[in-house]
Structure formats: structure tokens, C-alpha cells
Design a protein around this motif. Structure first.
Motif, short mmCIF file in Angstrom:
data_model
loop_
_atom_site.label_atom_id
_atom_site.label_comp_id
_atom_site.label_asym_id
_atom_site.label_seq_id
_atom_site.Cartn_x
_atom_site.Cartn_y
_atom_site.Cartn_z
N SER A 28 0.87 -1.18 0.02
CA SER A 28 0.03 0.04 0.07
C SER A 28 0.86 1.30 -0.04
O SER A 28 2.05 1.11 0.42
CB SER A 28 -1.01 0.05 1.19
N ILE A 29 0.35 2.22 -0.36
CA ILE A 29 1.00 3.46 -0.48
C ILE A 29 0.65 4.17 0.84
O ILE A 29 1.32 5.28 1.31
CB ILE A 29 0.55 4.57 -1.62
N ASN A 30 -0.26 4.02 1.43
CA ASN A 30 -0.45 4.38 3.03
C ASN A 30 0.34 3.79 3.73
O ASN A 30 0.17 2.48 4.04
CB ASN A 30 -2.07 3.96 3.09
N PHE A 31 1.00 4.75 4.63
CA PHE A 31 1.74 4.33 5.75
C PHE A 31 1.30 3.29 6.61
O PHE A 31 1.82 2.43 7.06
CB PHE A 31 2.44 5.43 6.26
N TYR A 32 0.04 3.48 7.13
CA TYR A 32 -0.54 2.82 8.36
C TYR A 32 -0.91 1.40 7.63
O TYR A 32 -0.40 0.54 8.32
CB TYR A 32 -1.83 3.51 8.75
N LEU A 33 -1.52 1.32 6.43
CA LEU A 33 -1.83 -0.13 5.85
C LEU A 33 -0.61 -0.67 5.27
O LEU A 33 -0.45 -2.05 5.62
CB LEU A 33 -2.82 0.40 4.72
N LYS A 34 0.17 0.04 5.16
CA LYS A 34 1.59 -0.41 4.62
C LYS A 34 2.33 -1.27 5.78
O LYS A 34 2.71 -2.46 5.70
CB LYS A 34 2.66 0.27 4.11
N THR A 35 2.26 -0.59 6.91
CA THR A 35 2.88 -1.05 8.20
C THR A 35 2.24 -2.08 8.87
O THR A 35 2.94 -3.43 9.20
CB THR A 35 2.97 -0.11 9.12
N LYS A 36 1.11 -2.23 8.66
CA LYS A 36 0.19 -3.48 9.06
C LYS A 36 0.23 -4.57 8.03
O LYS A 36 0.36 -5.79 8.61
CB LYS A 36 -1.26 -3.08 9.22
N GLY A 37 0.55 -4.34 6.97
CA GLY A 37 0.57 -5.41 6.10
C GLY A 37 2.13 -6.02 6.16
O GLY A 37 2.22 -7.24 6.35
N LYS A 38 3.05 -5.07 6.31
CA LYS A 38 4.49 -5.74 6.62
C LYS A 38 4.40 -6.62 7.90
O LYS A 38 5.02 -7.52 8.01
CB LYS A 38 5.31 -4.73 6.95
N VAL A 39 3.93 -6.11 9.04
CA VAL A 39 3.93 -6.99 10.33
C VAL A 39 3.37 -8.12 10.14
O VAL A 39 3.77 -9.18 10.43
CB VAL A 39 3.38 -5.94 11.29
N GLU A 40 2.15 -8.37 9.37
CA GLU A 40 1.55 -9.66 9.11
C GLU A 40 2.57 -10.42 8.36
O GLU A 40 2.61 -11.61 8.68
CB GLU A 40 0.52 -9.46 8.09
N GLU A 41 3.10 -10.03 7.28
CA GLU A 41 4.05 -10.93 6.37
C GLU A 41 5.13 -11.41 7.22
O GLU A 41 5.69 -12.46 7.13
CB GLU A 41 4.50 -10.00 5.28
N ASP A 42 5.68 -10.27 7.92
CA ASP A 42 7.06 -10.77 8.72
C ASP A 42 6.66 -11.73 9.88
O ASP A 42 7.57 -12.60 10.30
CB ASP A 42 7.63 -9.58 9.19
N ILE A 43 5.61 -11.47 10.46
CA ILE A 43 5.18 -12.45 11.64
C ILE A 43 4.97 -13.98 10.84
O ILE A 43 5.45 -14.87 11.64
CB ILE A 43 3.84 -12.20 12.33
N LYS A 44 4.46 -14.13 9.81
CA LYS A 44 4.30 -15.41 9.11
C LYS A 44 5.61 -15.95 8.97
O LYS A 44 5.77 -17.22 9.14
CB LYS A 44 3.59 -15.24 7.53
N LYS A 45 6.70 -15.10 8.76
CA LYS A 45 7.98 -15.88 8.44
C LYS A 45 8.70 -16.44 9.66
O LYS A 45 9.59 -16.97 9.65
CB LYS A 45 9.02 -14.71 7.93
N ILE A 46 8.19 -16.07 10.74
CA ILE A 46 8.64 -16.74 12.34
C ILE A 46 8.55 -18.06 12.46
O ILE A 46 9.15 -18.73 12.99
CB ILE A 46 8.23 -15.65 13.37
N GLY A 47 7.62 -18.39 11.86
CA GLY A 47 7.09 -19.89 11.87
C GLY A 47 6.53 -20.66 13.07
O GLY A 47 6.43 -21.57 13.45
N ILE A 48 5.49 -19.65 13.65
CA ILE A 48 4.58 -20.12 14.80
C ILE A 48 3.68 -21.05 14.17
O ILE A 48 3.32 -20.68 13.29
CB ILE A 48 4.06 -18.95 15.44
N HIS A 49 3.10 -22.14 14.98
CA HIS A 49 2.60 -23.27 14.61
C HIS A 49 1.25 -22.63 13.75
O HIS A 49 0.86 -23.16 12.94
CB HIS A 49 2.20 -24.16 15.47
N HIS A 50 0.28 -21.76 14.64
CA HIS A 50 -0.84 -21.35 14.29
C HIS A 50 -0.88 -19.76 14.42
O HIS A 50 -0.45 -19.42 15.54
CB HIS A 50 -1.95 -21.95 14.96
#
Length: 115
Positions: free
Chosen positions: A67-89
């Protein structure tokens, strides 16, 4: 949340970790980034290190790392990067606008509630 890693033993026997931190961009991009990105990532890493079975995070409707919106971009990045951590659920909750902020209602929220 600074130094949360120093408290790993306090979370060692927990199975589910829930993160609902949030701030506002108007508080400054640095504060917003720390509260809405850095701290949730650090907490997710701690959860993973403690053997968490589930991590729940509240982000936002429209979260998108491109997103070009800073707020939505940050929220999207946190989602993507948490997925990479590898928590079971991983549960990502994306609520819409919060309607009861008292006197702090933002312009975009007013527009949504009018419609």
C-alpha cells in the motif's frame, strides 16, 4: 515493550500469545512503527522461542505491505514478517474502524460512519 526479551521466563509456560498493540500515525512515524511493527515482531519471536502453539495479532482491515498508505503498509508488513517466524498457528484479526473513540474520531472514520 522495550526489553521484552528479558522476560522470556515469564512466558515460558504459555501456549497462546495475543498481541493487540496499536497506536496512531499522528503520534509520529517512529512511535507508530515501534508500537505497530517492532513490538509485535519481538513479541512473536518471544512466543516462538517459548514454543507457542498460537499467536494472535490484531492488525487492520485493508492491511497491505504494498500500500502507498503508511498505516496500511505497516500493518501489512507486520503480518508478512510474523508469518516468516514460523509459529505453528497464526491468527490475523483485521477489524474495521473503531467507532467509539470519544473525542478522538478521525476524519476517515467520520466519513465511514456517515455512509
Amino acid at each position: 515493550f522495550d526489553g521484552i526479551k528479558d522476560h522470556a521466563e515469564d512466558f515460558a509456560d504459555h501456549q497462546v500469545f495475543y498481541c493487540c498493540l496499536g497506536s496512531e500515525v499522528r503520534m509520529g512515524k517512529e512511535v507508530f512503527t515501534n508500537v505497530d511493527y517492532v513490538y509485535p515482531i519481538e513479541f512473536a519471536r518471544l512466543a516462538h522461542a517459548c514454543g507457542a502453539k498460537m499467536y494472535v495479532i490484531v492488525t487492520s482491515i485493508g492491511a497491505d505491505s504494498k500500500s502507498i498508505n503508511f498505516y496500511l503498509k505497516t500493518k501489512g508488513k507486520v503480518e508478512e514478517d510474523i508469518k516468516k517466524i514460523g509459529i505453528h498457528h497464526l491468527a490475523i484479526l483485521r477489524p474495521g474502524f473503531i467507532s467509539q473513540r470519544g473525542k478522538r474520531t478521525r476524519f476517515a472514520e467520520k466519513m465511514v460512519f456517515v455512509c
